[in-house]
Structure formats: structure tokens, C-alpha cells
Design an enzyme around this catalytic site. Structure first.
Site, PDB file in Angstrom:
ATOM      1  N   LYS A  65       3.413 -15.881   3.301  1.00 58.09           N
ATOM      2  CA  LYS A  65       3.243 -16.270   1.730  1.00 58.09           C
ATOM      3  C   LYS A  65       5.095 -16.194   1.757  1.00 58.09           C
ATOM      4  O   LYS A  65       5.317 -16.304   1.246  1.00 58.09           O
ATOM      5  CB  LYS A  65       2.797 -15.891   1.096  1.00 58.09           C
ATOM      6  CG  LYS A  65       2.444 -16.429  -0.358  1.00 58.09           C
ATOM      7  CD  LYS A  65       1.419 -18.163   0.329  1.00 58.09           C
ATOM      8  CE  LYS A  65       0.964 -18.410  -1.397  1.00 58.09           C
ATOM      9  NZ  LYS A  65       0.497 -19.819  -1.333  1.00 58.09           N
TER      10      LYS A  65
ATOM     11  N   ASP B  52      -5.556  -6.926   5.740  1.00 56.76           N
ATOM     12  CA  ASP B  52      -7.131  -6.214   4.964  1.00 56.76           C
ATOM     13  C   ASP B  52      -8.533  -7.557   5.084  1.00 56.76           C
ATOM     14  O   ASP B  52      -9.207  -7.127   5.385  1.00 56.76           O
ATOM     15  CB  ASP B  52      -6.380  -4.970   4.058  1.00 56.76           C
ATOM     16  CG  ASP B  52      -7.719  -4.209   4.154  1.00 56.76           C
ATOM     17  OD1 ASP B  52      -8.297  -4.442   4.052  1.00 56.76           O
ATOM     18  OD2 ASP B  52      -7.550  -3.730   3.183  1.00 56.76           O
TER      19      ASP B  52
ATOM     20  N   TYR C  74       1.346  -0.859   0.325  1.00 55.61           N
ATOM     21  CA  TYR C  74      -0.063   0.126   0.413  1.00 55.61           C
ATOM     22  C   TYR C  74       1.125   1.108   0.018  1.00 55.61           C
ATOM     23  O   TYR C  74       0.473   2.282  -0.365  1.00 55.61           O
ATOM     24  CB  TYR C  74      -0.670   0.099   0.970  1.00 55.61           C
ATOM     25  CG  TYR C  74      -2.369  -0.816   1.265  1.00 55.61           C
ATOM     26  CD1 TYR C  74      -2.584  -1.733   0.567  1.00 55.61           C
ATOM     27  CD2 TYR C  74      -3.193  -1.710   2.268  1.00 55.61           C
ATOM     28  CE1 TYR C  74      -3.492  -2.827  -0.314  1.00 55.61           C
ATOM     29  CE2 TYR C  74      -3.844  -2.311   2.044  1.00 55.61           C
ATOM     30  CZ  TYR C  74      -4.171  -2.948   1.061  1.00 55.61           C
ATOM     31  OH  TYR C  74      -5.312  -4.044   0.770  1.00 55.61           O
TER      32      TYR C  74
ATOM     33  N   ASP D 260      -2.804 -17.841   2.351  1.00 57.88           N
ATOM     34  CA  ASP D 260      -4.082 -18.793   1.876  1.00 57.88           C
ATOM     35  C   ASP D 260      -5.248 -20.307   2.417  1.00 57.88           C
ATOM     36  O   ASP D 260      -6.629 -20.484   2.706  1.00 57.88           O
ATOM     37  CB  ASP D 260      -3.947 -20.040   0.328  1.00 57.88           C
ATOM     38  CG  ASP D 260      -2.499 -20.215   0.371  1.00 57.88           C
ATOM     39  OD1 ASP D 260      -1.974 -20.623   1.744  1.00 57.88           O
ATOM     40  OD2 ASP D 260      -1.737 -21.336  -0.187  1.00 57.88           O
TER      41      ASP D 260
ATOM     42  N   ASP E 159     -11.738  -8.457   7.469  1.00 62.53           N
ATOM     43  CA  ASP E 159     -13.128  -8.302   6.167  1.00 62.53           C
ATOM     44  C   ASP E 159     -13.666  -9.825   6.251  1.00 62.53           C
ATOM     45  O   ASP E 159     -14.933 -10.004   6.873  1.00 62.53           O
ATOM     46  CB  ASP E 159     -12.632  -8.224   4.828  1.00 62.53           C
ATOM     47  CG  ASP E 159     -12.389  -6.352   4.881  1.00 62.53           C
ATOM     48  OD1 ASP E 159     -12.627  -5.785   5.806  1.00 62.53           O
ATOM     49  OD2 ASP E 159     -13.207  -6.237   4.363  1.00 62.53           O
TER      50      ASP E 159
END
Length: 376
Positions: free
Chosen positions: A208, A264, A158, A240, A268
Site C-alpha cells: 500500500k 494473512d 502483529y 486493494d 484466505d
């Protein structure tokens, strides 16, 4: 008399509505606990763009830095979407300086987080007993879920440079740089370990590392720091796999530590464990400043209709009193009022089908929670 100065950034869409309900709660807290609560409102996001031609005016940033804590609503909406992406078409040498001319509401929030250096985003996920049927998962899966996502907030893709959209070999290419320094990882890791010590002493690093070099560095640094917290059980999961395990057995998790994008997305996802994103608060903590906000967006499709759920914003106020002001009794009073309301079957529109005896709007819910705080 204790005095707290709070900067209020309502923003756009339902951010205005839910923030207004939090102001009612602050008024009740002031009366019940004999506390002087001073609030000052500042513009941010689209509202600031319209008024000041900047999503984060200097007056807003300075006001936030002068306050004891910041309460944030939400930003964004279709009105300002036309401004997204204009930079790639500009023939300028310094795109960063051009960004001010193509500011977006979301850039105001990102800029605020970066300026305040609030690197630790804390997103608790817990289940209200009366809303156990609100989840799409079976009750036996989500019963007693109580986890926290600790998301690094001001690094990664970001904020990484270089980034942008440019033409290469006759076609457009978009790129972002997921980059972290050792010190950035270490400071969020220490926060997560200390939080784990206050809970069930289980910390899961989500990354990851089988693909990304930046994740390999995360594992190295967090593993080294773990030797300073021998009472905390450290585990590792690929992101994942975590996205699956959150649905399969969310009770396995206590504290999840992860980087910006992964946090993020996962937080959610975790919001749906409890039935609505309108229930989840958050805190963004740095060494000098703290920002509190619901994790939902501005929801322009329901803005102004008095149907938004203000509970996440009000629960963010509870986090503010607990973390920034160390007022545990006040935080408990806020949460107990919401729990009591839900136990009586009173619901917002997004929770209307789950054990509802009465469905009320945003304004009435704010009034009711504020009243319950005074009457407890």
C-alpha cells in the site's frame, strides 16, 4: 535407513483431528519408502494453557528446536476467549511480563513462529481438476490456477511495538505499530525471488505504497534486490487492487510477495478460489527451522464431530517432505493419493456437493489416503 524427527503440535479443536490423520500418512510413508520417522507430541495453545498455564511451554519450544521439522494443527476456541483483552485493565508497569498471566492460545502460535524465526510463510494455491466446480467462480476463471503467496510472518503490526489498549483523554485507544527493517524485507524478498526462479519467473509485490511509508520502504528494498534476479519479471500492485484481481483473473499471478497482515488476508481469500479453506497447506521457513500447518483455524463448532477436512494438514506433510527433506517422490505420492481419491468422487463434508459419489468423515479420509499411499 533415513531418519526424520518430527515434532507434532496438535493444538486445539479440529487441529487434533486433522493431525491424527497426518500421523496415519506418516506411518504409510515410513512403510512404503523404508524411512524411520520419529514423532514426538507437544502441547500448544489452549491445551497447553490448561495443562501448563502457558500457551507455549518451554518443553514444547525446546522440542521443536530439536526436531527436523514441526507439524502444527490449529489453536484456539471459545473456552479461552475470556482471557483476551485482560491486559488493558491491569495496573502494571511492565505489560509484557504480565502477558504470561493472560496468555491466549494464539499467542502460543505467534510466539512459536517468532522463536523459531520462520519468517517466510509459503501458501500455495492450486486447483484440483476434479474440484473445479467447487469454486464459486466460473470454471474458465480458475482452471489451471497455480500461485503462491509468500507472506512475511514475524514482523509488521502483529509483532510491532508499541502496541496495546490504553486510556487517553477519558476514552480507550487501541494501537499497533506496522514496522519493518530493511534486513527483514530483504530476507523474505530473496526467498520469493528464488522461488519465482523455480516457477514461472513472475513476482508481484503487493503493498500500500500510496499511503504507507512502510510499504514505500518495501518497494525500495525489493526493487534494489530485483537487480540480482534479472530473469524474474517484477510487478507491483496495491493490496486493494490485488484483492480484486485475485477474483477477476487469478491466473495472472505466479508468486505474490507481501507483508504479514496483507498476506494473512489475501491467502484466505485465495483459498476460496479452490472451494474450501480445508484444502490449503502452508510452510513457514526460516534459516534454521521449519513449521508446517494447514491455514485453517481450530473450527471449534465442528470439533469432535468427525467432519473436518484433513487434506490441508496432509498436504502440509507433503510440503514438509519436499522443502525440508527434499523427498520429491514422497511429496508427489501424497498429492497423487489425494488427487486419486478426489477423482473417484470421494469428498469431505465441506466439498460434499461437488461431484461427490461418497462423503466420508475425517477419520475415514485419513485411513483412505494412508491406504492409497501404500497401494500406489
Amino acid at each position: 535407513m533415513r531418519t526424520y524427527n518430527i515434532a507434532i503440535l496438535k493444538g486445539d479443536g479440529i487441529g487434533v483431528e486433522v493431525s491424527n490423520q497426518s500421523l496415519k500418512v506418516l506411518d504409510s510413508i515410513s512403510k512404503k519408502f523404508n524411512i524411520d520417522i520419529q514423532t514426538q507430541e507437544y502441547l500448544v495453545g489452549g491445551a497447553a494453557l490448561d495443562e501448563c498455564n502457558s500457551a507455549l511451554p518451554d518443553s514444547t519450544l525446546n522440542g521443536c528446536k530439536a526436531a527436523d521439522a514441526v507439524l502444527f494443527g490449529a489453536v484456539g476456541g471459545p473456552k479461552w476467549d475470556k482471557q483476551i483483552g485482560g491486559i488493558s485493565n491491569l495496573n502494571v508497569k511492565d505489560k509484557d511480563s504480565a502477558l504470561s498471566a493472560y496468555d491466549t492460545p494464539e499467542s502460543g502460535l505467534l510466539g512459536l513462529r517468532k522463536s523459531l524465526q520462520v519468517y517466510a510463510n509459503i501458501r500455495p494455491v492450486f486447483v484440483f481438476e476434479s474440484l473445479i466446480e467447487a469454486s464459486t467462480l466460473k470454471p474458465n476463471v480458475i482452471k489451471d490456477v497455480d500461485l503462491v503467496v509468500v507472506r512475511e510472518l514475524i514482523g509488521g503490526a502483529y509483532f510491532g511495538k508499541p502496541s496495546g489498549i490504553e486510556v487517553r483523554n477519558g476514552e480507550r485507544v487501541g494501537f499497533n505499530n506496522m514496522i519493518y527493517s530493511e534486513s527483514e524485507i530483504a530476507r523474505i524478498a530473496h526467498y520469493a525471488f528464488k522461488l519465482s526462479q523455480k516457477r514461472r519467473k513472475k513476482l508481484c509485490l503487493v503493498d500500500k505504497a500510496n499511503v504507507l511509508d512502510v510499504s514505500k520502504l518495501w518497494r525500495q528494498v525489493v526493487t534494489e534486490i530485483a537487480s540480482q534476479y534479472t530473469d524474474v519479471e517484477l510487478s507491483y500492485q496495491y493490496v486493494d487492487n490485488t484483492s480484486m484481481q485475485l477474483i477477476r483473473n487469478p491466473r495472472d499471478f505466479d508468486v505474490i510477495l507481501t507483508e504479514n497482515i496483507f498476506g494473512d488476508i489475501l491467502s484466505d481469500e485465495a483459498s476460496q478460489l479452490i472451494g474450501s479453506i480445508g484444502l490449503l497447506p502452508s510452510a513457514s521457513i526460516g534459516d534454521s527451522y521449519a513449521l508446517y500447518e494447514p491455514i485453517h483455524g481450530s473450527a471449534p463448532d465442528i470439533a469432535g464431530k468427525d467432519i473436518a477436512n484433513p487434506m490441508a494438514c496432509i498436504l502440509s506433510v507433503a510440503m514438509m517432505f519436499e522443502i525440508s527433506f527434499h523427498e520429491i517422490e514422497i511429496a508427489k505420492s501424497i498429492r497423487d493419493s489425494i488427487d486419486n481419491m478426489l477423482n473417484h468422487g470421494i469428498r469431505s463434508r465441506d466439498l460434499a456437493i461437488f461431484g461427490a459419489t461418497k462423503v466420508i468423515g475425517c477419520e475415514e479420509m485419513g485411513d483412505l489416503i494412508a491406504k492409497m499411499i501404500l497401494e500406489q
